[in-house]
Design a protein around this motif. Structure first.
Motif, PDB file in Angstrom:
ATOM      1  N   UNK A   1    -109.896 -54.681 -89.774  1.00 23.98           N
ATOM      2  CA  UNK A   1    -110.059 -53.365 -90.394  1.00 23.98           C
ATOM      3  C   UNK A   1    -108.890 -52.972 -91.263  1.00 23.98           C
ATOM      4  N   UNK A   2    -107.687 -53.203 -90.770  1.00 21.88           N
ATOM      5  CA  UNK A   2    -106.484 -52.899 -91.543  1.00 21.88           C
ATOM      6  C   UNK A   2    -106.465 -53.704 -92.836  1.00 21.88           C
ATOM      7  N   UNK A   3    -106.770 -54.988 -92.746  1.00 21.01           N
ATOM      8  CA  UNK A   3    -106.749 -55.847 -93.915  1.00 21.01           C
ATOM      9  C   UNK A   3    -107.791 -55.411 -94.946  1.00 21.01           C
ATOM     10  N   UNK A   4    -108.966 -55.008 -94.481  1.00 17.15           N
ATOM     11  CA  UNK A   4    -110.008 -54.536 -95.394  1.00 17.15           C
ATOM     12  C   UNK A   4    -109.541 -53.265 -96.101  1.00 17.15           C
ATOM     13  N   UNK A   5    -108.985 -52.331 -95.352  1.00 14.04           N
ATOM     14  CA  UNK A   5    -108.538 -51.070 -95.943  1.00 14.04           C
ATOM     15  C   UNK A   5    -107.491 -51.304 -97.029  1.00 14.04           C
ATOM     16  N   UNK A   6    -106.545 -52.189 -96.768  1.00 10.95           N
ATOM     17  CA  UNK A   6    -105.489 -52.464 -97.739  1.00 10.95           C
ATOM     18  C   UNK A   6    -106.040 -53.191 -98.962  1.00 10.95           C
ATOM     19  N   UNK A   7    -106.985 -54.089 -98.740  1.00  8.18           N
ATOM     20  CA  UNK A   7    -107.581 -54.814 -99.876  1.00  8.18           C
ATOM     21  C   UNK A   7    -108.375 -53.857-100.770  1.00  8.18           C
ATOM     22  N   UNK A   8    -109.111 -52.940-100.179  1.00  4.11           N
ATOM     23  CA  UNK A   8    -109.866 -51.984-100.981  1.00  4.11           C
ATOM     24  C   UNK A   8    -108.926 -51.081-101.778  1.00  4.11           C
TER      25      UNK A   8
END
Length: 254
Positions: free
Chosen positions: A21-28
């Motif tokens: 989830x953290x990685x997705x948020x930062x990528x977006x």
């Protein structure tokens, strides 16, 4: 699928305090979106740190503590996002929990806890986000968390595996319903991804890797999942919907 012109500006990511989830948020955020990050109360410190990272990238970040198994709380996430960030274009229903145990011995309460988070929570995120997207009339992207265990079951992982099968089925049904509104609905289906949460159960007899018969070399990183989400959010991904995309290093094929 209709030809609504889609230009994503804001996203919600549940279970965003760490790991996938953290990685997705930062990528977006890297992709230019403002992001609402959500998790439960005891993850607040980590969630605030994710929000600070998003802001350091020049994007807006909103922290919303909520339990995704509760309808009113998911509605609160969406309402706060629209109030503070102006709209909702992308919902990533990432929050989920694991669980192992023999079908012969697994307590019903344990089964229901897994299904509450992994299925009811995803359903509520799909439903409430879709209502907002339909209201806006500009299309949208809804993405859920399935698993390779939603493609093929494993012994001792019945509750978790069946919950991820359910996400896969729900994703297909939602895609068929929502296409006329310019909304795509997809899921990612990871293999074993190295995160702080999963690290302690990777090795040894009876470990997750042992149960799933995963070779040592085929462990992924959260960024591998974030890259798939990043593409599915883009306007050019409008022709992909109803899919649960395996990301597991080639261990399993559709």
């Amino acid at each position: 699928m209709t030809s609504i012109k889609f230009a994503p500006q804001t996203a919600i990511v549940t279970g965003a305090a760490r790991g996938i989830g953290r990685s997705i948020a930062l990528r977006l955020a890297d992709d230019g979106l403002d992001v609402t990050v959500n998790d439960i109360e005891n993850k607040l410190e980590a969630l605030n740190a994710v929000a600070d990272e998003i802001r350091s990238k020049g994007r807006k970040a909103l922290v919303v503590i909520a339990d995704c198994t509760q309808e009113s709380e998911v509605q609160h996430i969406v309402d706060e996002t629209v109030k503070e960030l102006g709209r909702l274009d992308v919902m990533v229903a990432n929050a989920g929990i694991g669980g192992a145990g023999s079908i012969l011995k697994l307590p019903l309460a344990d089964w229901e806890k897994v299904w509450a988070v992994n299925v009811r929570g995803v359903f509520l995120c799909y439903q409430i986000a879709a209502r907002q997207m339909v209201k806006q009339g500009n299309g949208g992207r809804i993405i859920g968390a399935s698993s390779v265990l939603g493609k093929k079951g494993n012994a001792l992982l019945g509750a978790y595996s069946s919950s991820k099968f359910a996400v896969r089925g729900l994703t297909q049904c939602a895609a068929l319903e929502l296409g006329e509104h310019g909304i795509t609905v997809n899921a990612y289906a990871p293999g074993i991804i190295q995160t702080d949460l999963i690290g302690p159960v990777l090795s040894g007899p009876g470990s997750l890797r042992d149960l799933m018969k995963i070779p040592d070399a085929t462990l992924g990183q959260p960024e591998n999942i974030a890259s798939i989400v990043s593409y599915l959010v883009k306007p050019e991904a409008h022709f992909i919907t109803g899919q649960s995309i395996i990301v597991d290093g080639g261990v399993q094929f559709d």
